[in-house]
Design an enzyme around this catalytic site. Structure first.
Site, short mmCIF file in Angstrom:
data_model
loop_
_atom_site.label_atom_id
_atom_site.label_comp_id
_atom_site.label_asym_id
_atom_site.label_seq_id
_atom_site.Cartn_x
_atom_site.Cartn_y
_atom_site.Cartn_z
CE LYS A 70 -4.76 -11.84 -1.49
NZ LYS A 70 -5.56 -10.64 -1.50
CG ASP A 93 -10.70 -7.68 -3.00
OD1 ASP A 93 -11.40 -8.70 -3.17
OD2 ASP A 93 -9.54 -7.59 -3.42
#
Length: 429
Positions: free
Chosen positions: A134, A169
């Protein structure tokens, strides 16, 4: 999907699916009491959260959170600089603790750490960073335990806290949703990227090699974005993949997640402009810019109910610099719908693959009773058509009768509070 899941559970590297062991084997029950913190690092900002838990009757007494943007230069700096910045933000947040929040005396504050980068988990409270993704290029973290990195930074800040749970997550979302509802068995995140995790029996995980958990169950993170087995791909998918920063990787993610849907549509429209003069005899130059069309643009175009599709016209003008007539606008919306429908249906098929794998191992466990799939992520949350196509595909694949037992529900920001709950259920005290 089910076959690849089994191959990934048999041996590390056995399939495209990593099937990462989370080491979460005690789930939140609702009995947890006390003050717990959570830190969520998953992208260009991080969130800190505290929650006061009151046990079965009071549940969540109070919760507070703050979001901090990570300065661009820290994404290319050293590991110490990044973790010092995070520990500093955490310390500032802890200083403001008051009101309904109180720590029982003699206790250290405990924190659940949501870390959404590829980690080789080694226990509930440790994990080695495989690589940054990312857009992060932080030096000195890869190959190190990220919990140790954070603990050292907290010590440097004079912050008396300890990490009790390291989770990704998706695992956090599953734990957070399960706290309110025991029937939650799967969690899926559909946002910029995508992942899914689920509750698995430890006796069907050969690569555990007999490390049994007390409960006989654990959460497995499939890392399903890497799935590719038998996926039908178009020339547009292949070209986009070839031009991407990770060719040949994350193929499922590239067909279903928010980062890519707009780019696939752009490539289709460019071909239509070149081969079929969609925007007139000249191909708009701007349309050749990768990622200029974003998934929120597709969503906005699909919500346009005006007679002349004015919003579609405005977005197309932004993206191409060309004015369009109604027939062109209608065609563009149809392209958006086609790509989004495929994405939603493939995601739905992936969910059914997970459910079928679970059902094969425990007859009646899934389809014989109510089973909840907790969904989170901006794509799922904000794109009504995508949501509808996903749910329709699940119903179509399972059949009307069986699909009545499968509940797909949105669990908004389950992952933050989920990490705090896992810190609570894995508390040292």
């Amino acid at each position: 999907m089910a076959a690849d899941m089994r191959a990934g559970l048999a041996v590390d590297g056995g399939s495209d699916l990593k099937m990462i062991l989370s080491y979460v084997d005690t789930f939140p029950t609702g009995n947890e009491k006390g003050l717990f913190y959570a830190l969520d690092l998953g992208g260009t900002n991080f969130r800190v959260l505290r929650v006061q838990l009151g046990g079965k009757d009071e549940r969540v007494i109070a919760t507070e959170f703050e979001q901090v943007t990570i300065p661009q230069e820290l994404m290319f700096g050293t590991s110490e600089e990044l973790f010092d910045f995070i520990a500093c933000g955490l310390a500032n947040f802890a200083k403001k603790e008051g009101g309904k929040f109180h720590l029982p005396s003699g206790r250290k504050r405990e924190i659940g750490f949501t870390f959404s980068f590829p980690v080789k988990q080694t226990s509930i409270d440790s994990g080695i960073l495989m690589k940054w993704t990312k857009g992060f290029a932080v030096s000195g973290t890869a190959g190190r335990d990220v919990v140790a990195c954070l603990n050292e930074a907290m010590e440097r800040q004079g912050l008396d806290m300890q990490v009790s749970a390291l989770v990704n997550d998706t695992v956090g979302t599953l734990a957070g949703a399960r706290y309110w509802d025991d029937d939650v068995m799967v969690a899926v995140i559909l946002g910029t990227g995508t992942n899914a995790c689920y509750v698995e029996r430890t006796d069907v995980i050969p690569k555990l090699q007999g490390q049994m958990s007390s409960s006989g169950r654990t959460i497995i993170s499939t890392e399903w974005g890497a799935f590719s087995n038998g996926l039908p791909l178009t020339e547009f998918d292949r070209d986009m993949d070839a031009a991407s920063i990770n060719p040949g990787e994350q193929i499922f993610e590239k067909t279903i997640s928010g980062m890519y849907l707009g780019e696939i549509v752009r490539r289709v429209l460019l071909k239509m402009a070149e081969a079929g003069a969609l925007f007139g005899k000249y191909v708009p130059e701007k349309l050749s810019t990768p990622f200029i069309l974003r998934t929120p643009d597709l969503c906005a175009m699909q919500q346009d109910n005006s007679d002349h599709l004015d919003a579609v016209g405005a977005i197309l003008y932004d993206v191409t610099g060309v004015k369009s007539d109604l027939s062109v606008r209608k065609m563009v919306v149809e392209v958006c719908d086609t790509i989004v429908k495929r994405g939603g249906r493939l995601a739905g098929a992936g969910i059914v693959g997970i459910l079928q794998k679970m059902e094969e191992d425990s007859k009646g466990l899934i389809f014989g009773k109510r089973t909840v799939v907790a969904m989170d992520g901006g794509l799922y949350e904000n794109y009504p058509q995508y949501r509808r196509y996903l749910k329709e595909a699940v119903t179509e694949l399972l059949g009307l009768e069986m699909s009545k037992n499968v509940v797909i529900e949105h669990s908004k920001d389950g992952s933050g509070i989920g990490a705090a709950l896992l810190a609570a259920s894995n508390s040292k005290y």
